[in-house]
Design an enzyme around this catalytic site. Structure first.
Site, PDB file in Angstrom:
ATOM      1  N   LEU A  82       0.829  -0.983  -0.105  1.00  0.00           N
ATOM      2  CA  LEU A  82      -0.012   0.054   0.006  1.00  0.00           C
ATOM      3  C   LEU A  82       0.966   1.177   0.073  1.00  0.00           C
ATOM      4  O   LEU A  82       2.034   1.487   0.668  1.00  0.00           O
ATOM      5  CB  LEU A  82      -0.996  -0.036   1.274  1.00  0.00           C
ATOM      6  CG  LEU A  82      -1.817  -1.070   1.238  1.00  0.00           C
ATOM      7  CD1 LEU A  82      -2.750  -0.878   2.810  1.00  0.00           C
ATOM      8  CD2 LEU A  82      -2.715  -0.864   0.252  1.00  0.00           C
ATOM      9  N   ASP A  83       0.343   2.158  -0.717  1.00  0.00           N
ATOM     10  CA  ASP A  83       1.221   3.450  -0.709  1.00  0.00           C
ATOM     11  C   ASP A  83       1.341   3.963   1.081  1.00  0.00           C
ATOM     12  O   ASP A  83       0.725   3.771   1.481  1.00  0.00           O
ATOM     13  CB  ASP A  83       0.566   4.614  -1.347  1.00  0.00           C
ATOM     14  CG  ASP A  83       0.409   4.432  -3.089  1.00  0.00           C
ATOM     15  OD1 ASP A  83       1.373   3.584  -3.385  1.00  0.00           O
ATOM     16  OD2 ASP A  83      -0.339   4.808  -3.624  1.00  0.00           O
ATOM     17  N   LYS A  84       2.467   4.683   1.122  1.00  0.00           N
ATOM     18  CA  LYS A  84       2.690   5.215   2.436  1.00  0.00           C
ATOM     19  C   LYS A  84       1.489   5.981   2.868  1.00  0.00           C
ATOM     20  O   LYS A  84       1.016   5.821   4.157  1.00  0.00           O
ATOM     21  CB  LYS A  84       4.179   6.289   2.296  1.00  0.00           C
ATOM     22  CG  LYS A  84       4.395   6.759   3.761  1.00  0.00           C
ATOM     23  CD  LYS A  84       5.653   7.396   3.570  1.00  0.00           C
ATOM     24  CE  LYS A  84       6.084   7.863   4.936  1.00  0.00           C
ATOM     25  NZ  LYS A  84       7.308   8.847   4.998  1.00  0.00           N
ATOM     26  N   THR A  86      -1.874   5.570   2.130  1.00  0.00           N
ATOM     27  CA  THR A  86      -2.721   4.716   2.310  1.00  0.00           C
ATOM     28  C   THR A  86      -2.787   3.790   3.345  1.00  0.00           C
ATOM     29  O   THR A  86      -1.607   3.168   3.691  1.00  0.00           O
ATOM     30  CB  THR A  86      -3.031   3.889   1.035  1.00  0.00           C
ATOM     31  OG1 THR A  86      -2.906   4.750  -0.262  1.00  0.00           O
ATOM     32  CG2 THR A  86      -4.138   3.176   0.703  1.00  0.00           C
ATOM     33  N   ARG A 192      -5.805   5.876  -7.470  1.00  0.00           N
ATOM     34  CA  ARG A 192      -5.653   7.339  -7.533  1.00  0.00           C
ATOM     35  C   ARG A 192      -5.541   7.591  -8.941  1.00  0.00           C
ATOM     36  O   ARG A 192      -6.132   8.919  -9.313  1.00  0.00           O
ATOM     37  CB  ARG A 192      -4.115   7.581  -6.862  1.00  0.00           C
ATOM     38  CG  ARG A 192      -3.981   7.127  -5.232  1.00  0.00           C
ATOM     39  CD  ARG A 192      -2.782   7.157  -4.787  1.00  0.00           C
ATOM     40  NE  ARG A 192      -2.205   8.601  -4.881  1.00  0.00           N
ATOM     41  CZ  ARG A 192      -1.017   8.603  -4.248  1.00  0.00           C
ATOM     42  NH1 ARG A 192      -0.314   7.695  -4.085  1.00  0.00           N
ATOM     43  NH2 ARG A 192      -0.482   9.997  -4.489  1.00  0.00           N
TER      44      ARG A 192
END
Length: 267
Positions: A82-84, A86, A192
């Site tokens: 997961l993105d930082k 998120t 996104r």
């Protein structure tokens, strides 16, 4: 230009991430895998700018030497990321057999993954599927983009669950929306980019925001303390790769997104 330059080299950093005693919300754990609710602001694995304080550092402390080594030195046990910015549900493997089994499920898209997003404006129609090719932007290599050719297939199903800030006049657009996004592929920044490509970028997204929201929405973001993209991995479901037990985990968005939605509901 010609001249004399002083070059300062930083000290070398060890390739192996160190165990760190970090808070970890564990949803499920057995001898084969661990499922956690990752907080926003925690990177999944060490990378430039996030060399410590990552989920990998926390897992190394929690699980010891039991993490799968397939992910490499810097990414032990990591099957997906997961993105930082998120938050939400993630699974990690404790040994190579579990890692291979989970990787196979992700490769076959045999994983249930649903995210909650708060967007600027809304999508039309209120339910649909976005299919595109995603790859590196030709204008900014740090960003992903929808491409006409090349890239990789990306499929997102979405449902608009709520709209906020109903327009006062006919033909006007809502100010924001809560959207459930179900992934059929797992490309970098997929949700996104897909939401932004449909004119409804995620609130708070520093990369794909493409313009500020209405003033009242900006005020709501500030009051809620949201400093990231409003995206939460709410549901993760899969068949256990070793025991073949059906597993499904669901968590609510954290306080910043919950507070923002509460404020949006008053618009």
């Amino acid at each position: 230009e010609p001249g004399i330059y002083r070059i300062l080299m930083p000290a070398p950093v060890a390739a192996d991430p160190e165990p760190e005693d970090l808070a970890l919300t564990v949803l499920f754990e057995d001898a084969h895998l661990i499922v956690v609710d990752k907080p926003a602001g925690m990177a999944t694995h060490p990378a430039p700018g996030s060399e410590s304080g990552t989920l990998v550092n926390a897992l190394l402390h929690h699980c010891g030497d039991s993490l799968s080594g397939i992910g490499g030195v810097a990414r032990p046990g990591i099957v997906h990321r997961l993105d930082k910015g998120t938050s939400g549900v993630m699974v990690a493997a404790k040994h190579d057999r579990a890692h291979q089994g989970l990787t196979g499920l992700f490769a076959a898209h045999d994983i249930e993954r649903t995210y909650i997003a708060l967007t600027r404006g809304t999508l039309t129609p209120e339910r649909g599927r976005i299919e595109s090719r995603l790859g590196r932007s030709t204008h900014d290599r740090k960003k992903m983009a929808v491409l006409k050719t090349g890239g990789r297939e990306a499929i997102t199903d979405y449902v608009v669950e709520r709209i906020f800030g109903l327009p006062a006049k006919a033909g006007g657009a809502p100010l924001a929306a809560r959207v459930a996004c179900t992934l059929h592929t797992g490309r970098t920044h997929q949700i996104r980019v897909h939401m932004a490509s449909k004119g409804a970028p995620l609130l708070g997204d520093p990369v794909y925001g493409s313009g500020p929201p209405a003033g009242s929405v900006r005020d709501a973001i500030a009051a809620a303390g949201l400093t990231r993209q409003a995206l939460h991995a709410a549901i993760l479901g899969f068949t256990h790769p070793i025991t073949h037990e059906p597993l499904r985990f669901e968590t609510s968005p954290p306080e910043d997104m919950t507070a923002l939605q509460a404020r949006l509901e008053t618009l």
